[in-house]
Design an enzyme around this catalytic site. Structure first.
Site, PDB file in Angstrom:
ATOM      1  N   HIS A  96       0.838  -1.201   0.000  1.00  0.00           N
ATOM      2  CA  HIS A  96       0.000   0.000   0.000  1.00  0.00           C
ATOM      3  C   HIS A  96       0.875   1.254   0.000  1.00  0.00           C
ATOM      4  CE1 HIS A  96      -3.667   2.325   1.314  1.00  0.00           C
ATOM      5  NE2 HIS A  96      -2.703   3.136   1.750  1.00  0.00           N
ATOM      6  N   GLU A  97       1.833   1.320   0.918  1.00  0.00           N
ATOM      7  CA  GLU A  97       2.691   2.499   1.004  1.00  0.00           C
ATOM      8  C   GLU A  97       3.622   2.593  -0.199  1.00  0.00           C
ATOM      9  OE1 GLU A  97       2.220   4.860   3.016  1.00  0.00           O
ATOM     10  OE2 GLU A  97       0.739   3.822   4.236  1.00  0.00           O
TER      11      GLU A  97
ATOM     12  N   HIS B 253       1.874   4.248  -3.121  1.00  0.00           N
ATOM     13  CA  HIS B 253       1.837   5.710  -3.033  1.00  0.00           C
ATOM     14  C   HIS B 253       3.139   6.309  -3.574  1.00  0.00           C
ATOM     15  CE1 HIS B 253      -1.914   6.075  -0.935  1.00  0.00           C
ATOM     16  NE2 HIS B 253      -1.498   5.489   0.178  1.00  0.00           N
TER      17      HIS B 253
END
Length: 218
Positions: free
Chosen positions: A24-25, A28
């Site tokens: 997820h990170e 980004h």
């Protein structure tokens, strides 16, 4: 809960959560890089190594405590640093940077559903199939939960940054200035159960996703 049960639940729930938060990170940071911002790379955050993304409360204390007390699981990582000043069109580009995290969770859920379907269809009854199926199903539910949770349109969640694309700049600036207060309110709403209706469909969505995957792999 004895040590063996706790260890089994850590393997089935915590390790998938750690993997999901890391991706997820990373998503980004990767999308931010696509739009011209290398801040995550410079600070060593554009990596699939989970260690730089770990938050003491959101990645350690909260999820492990929830596992121990059999209270489900949720968590978060340290937000990837993004400097929108490096982007050509910050308002539009930040929309995709924010959206990338939840999209990565949805893609992980879909991939996990297909792995589950393949194992259940072609390797059912083998010595390792039940364990892999349990982990895959946990990955499906967990990533759907993370996607829905992060798309709640409140700062500091991704949903707040996605919503910012459509808000007047003064309104968005005011929300960003008060995101700590909004975050506390959000946590109170979640742990009081007042937002449980958002997560109620996850079991049904997971079952539909697995059923669709099984139909395609047969």
């Amino acid at each position: 809960m004895n040590l063996y049960e706790f260890g089994a639940r850590v393997a089935i729930l915590y390790i998938p959560l750690l993997l999901s938060l890391t991706i997820h990170e990373y998503a980004h940071g990767l999308v931010a890089k696509w739009f011209g911002d290398n801040t995550a790379t410079i600070r060593g955050r554009l990596t699939l190594n989970p260690l730089p993304h770990m938050d003491m409360i959101g990645t350690f204390l909260l999820p492990l405590s929830m596992i121990y007390f059999n209270a489900g699981i949720i968590g978060w990582g340290v937000p990837v640093p993004v400097d929108e000043r490096n982007m050509k069109n910050p308002r539009a580009d930040m929309f995709w940077v924010a959206f990338a995290g939840p999209i990565s969770n949805i893609l992980i859920a879909i991939l996990s559903a297909f792995i589950f379907a393949v194992i259940a269809t072609y390797f059912s009854g083998s010595s390792y199939s039940s364990g892999i199926e349990a982990i895959c199903y946990a990955m499906i539910k967990m990533n759907l939960l993370l996607a829905i949770f992060n798309l709640i349109p409140i700062h500091p969640l991704d949903g707040g940054k996605v919503l910012a694309r459509f808000l007047p700049e003064p309104v968005n600036r005011k929300l960003e200035e008060n995101q700590m207060v909004l975050g506390i309110i959000l946590m109170v709403l979640i742990f009081s159960g007042m937002l449980s209706f958002l997560f109620a469909p996850i079991d049904n969505i997971s079952a539909i996703l697995v059923g669709f995957a099984q139909m395609l792999v047969r």
